[in-house]
Design an enzyme around this catalytic site. Structure first.
Site, PDB file in Angstrom:
ATOM      1  N   GLY A  75       2.342   2.965  -0.242  1.00  0.00           N
ATOM      2  CA  GLY A  75       2.927   2.221  -1.360  1.00  0.00           C
ATOM      3  C   GLY A  75       3.436   3.201  -2.414  1.00  0.00           C
ATOM      4  N   THR A  76       2.717   4.278  -2.581  1.00  0.00           N
ATOM      5  CA  THR A  76       3.115   5.313  -3.548  1.00  0.00           C
ATOM      6  C   THR A  76       4.503   5.842  -3.207  1.00  0.00           C
ATOM      7  OG1 THR A  76       0.829   5.938  -3.968  1.00  0.00           O
ATOM      8  CG2 THR A  76       2.499   7.633  -4.382  1.00  0.00           C
ATOM      9  N   ASN A 152      -3.640  -3.869 -10.545  1.00  0.00           N
ATOM     10  CA  ASN A 152      -4.683  -3.441  -9.611  1.00  0.00           C
ATOM     11  C   ASN A 152      -6.059  -3.320 -10.250  1.00  0.00           C
ATOM     12  OD1 ASN A 152      -2.894  -1.335 -10.717  1.00  0.00           O
ATOM     13  ND2 ASN A 152      -4.411   0.093  -9.908  1.00  0.00           N
ATOM     14  N   GLN A 180      -0.568  -5.260  -4.774  1.00  0.00           N
ATOM     15  CA  GLN A 180      -1.804  -6.047  -4.880  1.00  0.00           C
ATOM     16  C   GLN A 180      -1.544  -7.548  -4.749  1.00  0.00           C
ATOM     17  OE1 GLN A 180      -4.843  -4.903  -4.981  1.00  0.00           O
ATOM     18  NE2 GLN A 180      -4.523  -2.737  -5.475  1.00  0.00           N
ATOM     19  N   HIS A 202      -2.689  -1.385   3.626  1.00  0.00           N
ATOM     20  CA  HIS A 202      -4.154  -1.278   3.539  1.00  0.00           C
ATOM     21  C   HIS A 202      -4.771  -2.144   2.454  1.00  0.00           C
ATOM     22  CE1 HIS A 202      -4.801   1.838   0.178  1.00  0.00           C
ATOM     23  NE2 HIS A 202      -3.483   1.736   0.253  1.00  0.00           N
ATOM     24  N   THR A 238      10.185  10.447  12.062  1.00  0.00           N
ATOM     25  CA  THR A 238       9.860   9.510  13.144  1.00  0.00           C
ATOM     26  C   THR A 238       8.897   8.442  12.632  1.00  0.00           C
ATOM     27  OG1 THR A 238      10.127  11.295  14.700  1.00  0.00           O
ATOM     28  CG2 THR A 238       8.929   9.364  15.500  1.00  0.00           C
ATOM     29  N   CYS A 326      -7.168   6.097  -7.337  1.00  0.00           N
ATOM     30  CA  CYS A 326      -6.378   7.325  -7.415  1.00  0.00           C
ATOM     31  C   CYS A 326      -6.808   8.213  -8.574  1.00  0.00           C
ATOM     32  CB  CYS A 326      -4.899   6.985  -7.587  1.00  0.00           C
ATOM     33  SG  CYS A 326      -4.350   5.777  -6.419  1.00  0.00           S
TER      34      CYS A 326
HETATM   35  C1  LIG Z   1      -0.337  -1.780  -7.742  1.00  0.00           C
HETATM   36  C2  LIG Z   1      -0.360  -0.636  -6.769  1.00  0.00           C
HETATM   37  N1  LIG Z   1       0.783   0.001  -6.500  1.00  0.00           N
HETATM   38  C3  LIG Z   1       0.839   1.013  -5.626  1.00  0.00           C
HETATM   39  C4  LIG Z   1      -0.288   1.457  -4.977  1.00  0.00           C
HETATM   40  C5  LIG Z   1      -0.195   2.632  -4.045  1.00  0.00           C
HETATM   41  O1  LIG Z   1      -0.370   2.273  -2.713  1.00  0.00           O
HETATM   42  P1  LIG Z   1      -0.857   3.359  -1.660  1.00  0.00           P
HETATM   43  O2  LIG Z   1      -2.336   3.490  -1.817  1.00  0.00           O
HETATM   44  O3  LIG Z   1      -0.460   2.793  -0.333  1.00  0.00           O
HETATM   45  O4  LIG Z   1      -0.144   4.621  -1.959  1.00  0.00           O
HETATM   46  C6  LIG Z   1      -1.512   0.824  -5.230  1.00  0.00           C
HETATM   47  C7  LIG Z   1      -2.768   1.290  -4.596  1.00  0.00           C
HETATM   48  O5  LIG Z   1      -3.822   1.218  -5.182  1.00  0.00           O
HETATM   49  C8  LIG Z   1      -1.543  -0.259  -6.138  1.00  0.00           C
HETATM   50  O6  LIG Z   1      -2.677  -0.907  -6.415  1.00  0.00           O
END
Ligand SMILES: Cc1ncc(COP(=O)(O)O)c(C=O)c1O
Length: 383
Positions: A75-76, A152, A180, A202, A238, A326
């Site tokens: 997601g990041t 989150n 989320q 995830h 890939t 994080c």
């Molecule tokens: C609101 C939000 N955005 C982005 C992310 C990032 O996702 P990822 O852990 O897959 O990098 C998270 C993960 O905690 C999240 O809660």
């Protein structure tokens, strides 16, 4: 208190356990569809088909008008690509102080590169300040908004329709960080019609390391990774076929019983919260209670050290967290709670409990009793 016979995992906003069906589908893919989806020979074909099926599943469950999805490594990464793409089109980036660090850090980097960036405030209840958003949209003619759907840390459901309407009124592009939200609320993405939308497997019992960026106009994407021409040149590298199959299976499992999953998580969270608040009337909920996603309870244990509580609960077998995963390990109070006006001490005294579909009612009750007893114990020590 005695250590629990079985640990109770209450940190599903950090990550969720992949379901057995998801793991089986991924193993099967690794064994049989290991070919490179870009290969012209027959071993590439099953992988290509699986990627296509994942796109179709995403489209059908999210209700997007088309299949314009870019698979990413998280997601990041999807958030980074979205912000970079918005900035590329000469836009001022407007985001909020309660976003995930992947958005706030991207915005800071873009600002250092000379892209105008505005970070708007949040209300005491944990919602984006709509008045501030409107002011910034009026002040910047060419702007783009990046806002999360669900926070989150507090679970607060942002006024996303109003945000979309305000942005559209001013012709701004919009990115929604739905990491989320997917699998925890019942809303069609089509009704919102954002330009970009992020999700990550995830958070709904799929594998970590598989993100998705939906792009209404994929030509707006400024690729982060260049190299081979994978995904129409929008994300070189890939594809992680097994991970993408895991995402697809997790999505299918969640959406086939979405309402059941939402009611289950709501009941667990509410039971937990009720017990803790009844036994510890001095504890309060962070964030607007009637606007929260089904699974999240962020509680302020005023006057006690939240880190100490998380540590004691960990040793007893209740897993929860402070701030976002994080930034755990960094001794800083939650930027989200601080932006909502909590003092540093109140932010340090706050702990997030987040439930998942694999939790049971018994776990919710046992965890609540444990949390309440430990909080009372620490309160006696700290006061
Ligand atoms: C609101 C939000 N955005 C982005 C992310 C990032 O996702 P990822 O852990 O897959 O990098 C998270 C993960 O905690 C999240 O809660």
């Amino acid at each position: 208190m005695k250590t629990l016979a079985q640990p109770i995992y209450l940190d599903h906003n950090a990550t969720t356990p992949p379901l057995p069906e998801v793991v089986n589908a991924m193993c099967e893919t690794l064994l049989t569809a290991y070919g490179n989806p870009s290969s012209g020979h027959r071993q590439g074909e099953p992988a290509r088909r699986l990627l296509q099926r994942a796109r179709e599943t995403l489209q059908s469950y999210l209700g997007t008008p088309d299949e314009q999805f870019v698979f990413t490594g998280s997601g990041t990464e999807a958030n980074n690509i979205a912000l970079r793409s918005l900035a590329r089109h000469g836009r001022c980036i407007i985001t909020s102080a309660i976003e995930h660090s992947s958005i706030l850090s991207s915005a800071r980097r873009l600002q250092a590169e000379g892209i105008p960036t505005e970070v708007i405030a949040a209300t005491a209840e944990g919602e984006v300040d709509l008045l501030a958003l409107r002011q910034q949209l009026l002040a910047h003619r060419h702007s783009a908004v990046s806002i999360q759907w669900i926070n989150n840390e507090t679970g607060v459901n942002q006024p996303i329709r109003e945000i979309m309407a305000l942005a559209r009124e001013q012709g701004a592009l919009v990115h929604i960080d739905a990491a989320q939200a997917i699998g925890k609320i019942d809303t069609s993405v089509e009704a919102l019609d954002p330009d970009f939308l992020t999700l990550t497997a995830h958070k709904f019992n799929g594998p970590a390391g598989v993100g998705v960026l939906y792009a209404r106009q994929p030509e707006l994407i400024d690729p982060l990774c260049v190299g081979g021409g994978q995904q129409n040149g929008r994300h070189a590298g890939t594809e992680n076929t097994a991970g993408i199959v895991g995402l697809q299976r997790a999505l299918e499992l969640r959406y086939s019983e979405l309402h059941k999953a939402i009611s289950h998580m709501t009941a667990l969270r509410d039971t937990f919260e009720q017990i803790v608040l009844d036994q510890c009337p001095w504890v309060y909920v962070n964030g607007r209670r009637d606007q929260r996603v089904c699974n999240t309870s962020n509680l302020c244990f005023e006057d006690i050290d939240g880190q100490a509580l998380v540590g004691r609960l960990d040793s007893l077998g209740v897993y929860c967290s402070q701030s976002s995963a994080c930034t755990t390990g960094r001794p800083e109070p939650s930027h989200v709670l601080r932006a909502m006006g909590l003092s540093e001490a109140q932010a340090y005294a706050s702990v997030r409990f987040s439930f998942g579909v694999t939790n049971t009612r018994q776990e919710s009750e046992l965890a609540a009793a444990t949390v309440a007893a430990e909080a009372e114990h620490l309160k006696r020590i700290f006061s």
